[in-house]
Design a protein around this motif. Structure first.
Motif, mmCIF file in Angstrom:
data_model
loop_
_atom_site.group_PDB
_atom_site.id
_atom_site.type_symbol
_atom_site.label_atom_id
_atom_site.label_comp_id
_atom_site.label_asym_id
_atom_site.label_seq_id
_atom_site.Cartn_x
_atom_site.Cartn_y
_atom_site.Cartn_z
ATOM 1 N N LEU A 1 0.829 -1.206 0.000
ATOM 2 C CA LEU A 1 0.000 0.000 0.000
ATOM 3 C C LEU A 1 0.865 1.258 0.000
ATOM 4 O O LEU A 1 0.544 2.245 -0.662
ATOM 5 N N GLY A 2 1.964 1.225 0.727
ATOM 6 C CA GLY A 2 2.880 2.359 0.771
ATOM 7 C C GLY A 2 3.503 2.671 -0.576
ATOM 8 O O GLY A 2 3.844 3.813 -0.873
ATOM 9 N N ALA A 3 3.639 1.637 -1.415
ATOM 10 C CA ALA A 3 4.204 1.826 -2.758
ATOM 11 C C ALA A 3 3.124 2.213 -3.771
ATOM 12 O O ALA A 3 3.412 2.319 -4.955
ATOM 13 N N GLY A 4 1.895 2.432 -3.285
ATOM 14 C CA GLY A 4 0.808 2.857 -4.165
ATOM 15 C C GLY A 4 0.009 1.723 -4.773
ATOM 16 O O GLY A 4 -0.854 1.946 -5.616
ATOM 17 N N GLY A 5 0.269 0.500 -4.342
ATOM 18 C CA GLY A 5 -0.447 -0.654 -4.891
ATOM 19 C C GLY A 5 -1.764 -0.905 -4.194
ATOM 20 O O GLY A 5 -2.029 -0.399 -3.107
ATOM 21 N N ASN A 6 -2.585 -1.691 -4.833
ATOM 22 C CA ASN A 6 -3.845 -2.152 -4.262
ATOM 23 C C ASN A 6 -3.712 -3.619 -3.908
ATOM 24 O O ASN A 6 -2.917 -4.337 -4.501
#
Length: 156
Positions: free
Chosen positions: A48-53
């Motif tokens: 999530l921190g890397a922008g993933g779902n």
């Protein structure tokens, strides 16, 4: 498990049928709840921190309840702000039903409610969706989606 007690075979008086698996009966597994849950949580946080779902499909309500309690606890401990979505046609009714049957849950949940009147199923981080269109209206950004497979995945 967080929301149910484990089975105690000595409590069965005379079962009509008992189906079990003895494959690992002689192997004592070390207790690793905290280690595995922390590893699971850190992987989620990193993604999530890397922008993933994240999409976590599950098959049964029992799995959903267990995962929701783990996620709620982890989100509170780590002060995470990412939304968690629970997508199924019966999302809110499942949780409403469980809220009223705490006496059937694990000893720790029942004792906590008796002492503090805290219901662990008063969820602070989980949002309910009953259709994909509701999920489509969610804000942009990283999301954690917990979905009951039969009800929802085919529509994603």
């Amino acid at each position: 498990m967080w929301h149910l007690n484990g089975t105690v075979l000595a409590s069965f008086v005379r079962p009509a049928v008992l189906i079990t698996d003895a494959y690992n009966a002689l192997n004592n597994q070390p207790y690793r709840r905290g280690e595995k849950e922390n590893e699971f949580g850190e992987t989620i946080k990193k993604t999530l921190g890397a922008g993933g779902n994240i999409l976590l499909p599950v098959y049964t309500a029992g799995q959903v309840l267990e995962l929701i309690l783990i996620l709620e606890h982890y989100w509170s401990d780590k002060c995470l702000n990412y939304p968690i979505f629970f997508l199924t046609y019966v999302a809110s009714s499942t949780i409403d039903y469980v809220k009223s049957y705490l006496e059937w849950m694990s000893d720790s949940i029942a004792k906590s409610f008796e002492q503090n009147r805290e219901n662990p199923f008063l969820l602070k981080h989980v949002r309910f969706c009953i259709s994909k269109s509701e999920l489509d209206n969610a804000p942009d950004g990283p999301k954690f989606l917990n979905s009951e497979v039969r009800a929802s995945i085919s529509n994603l």
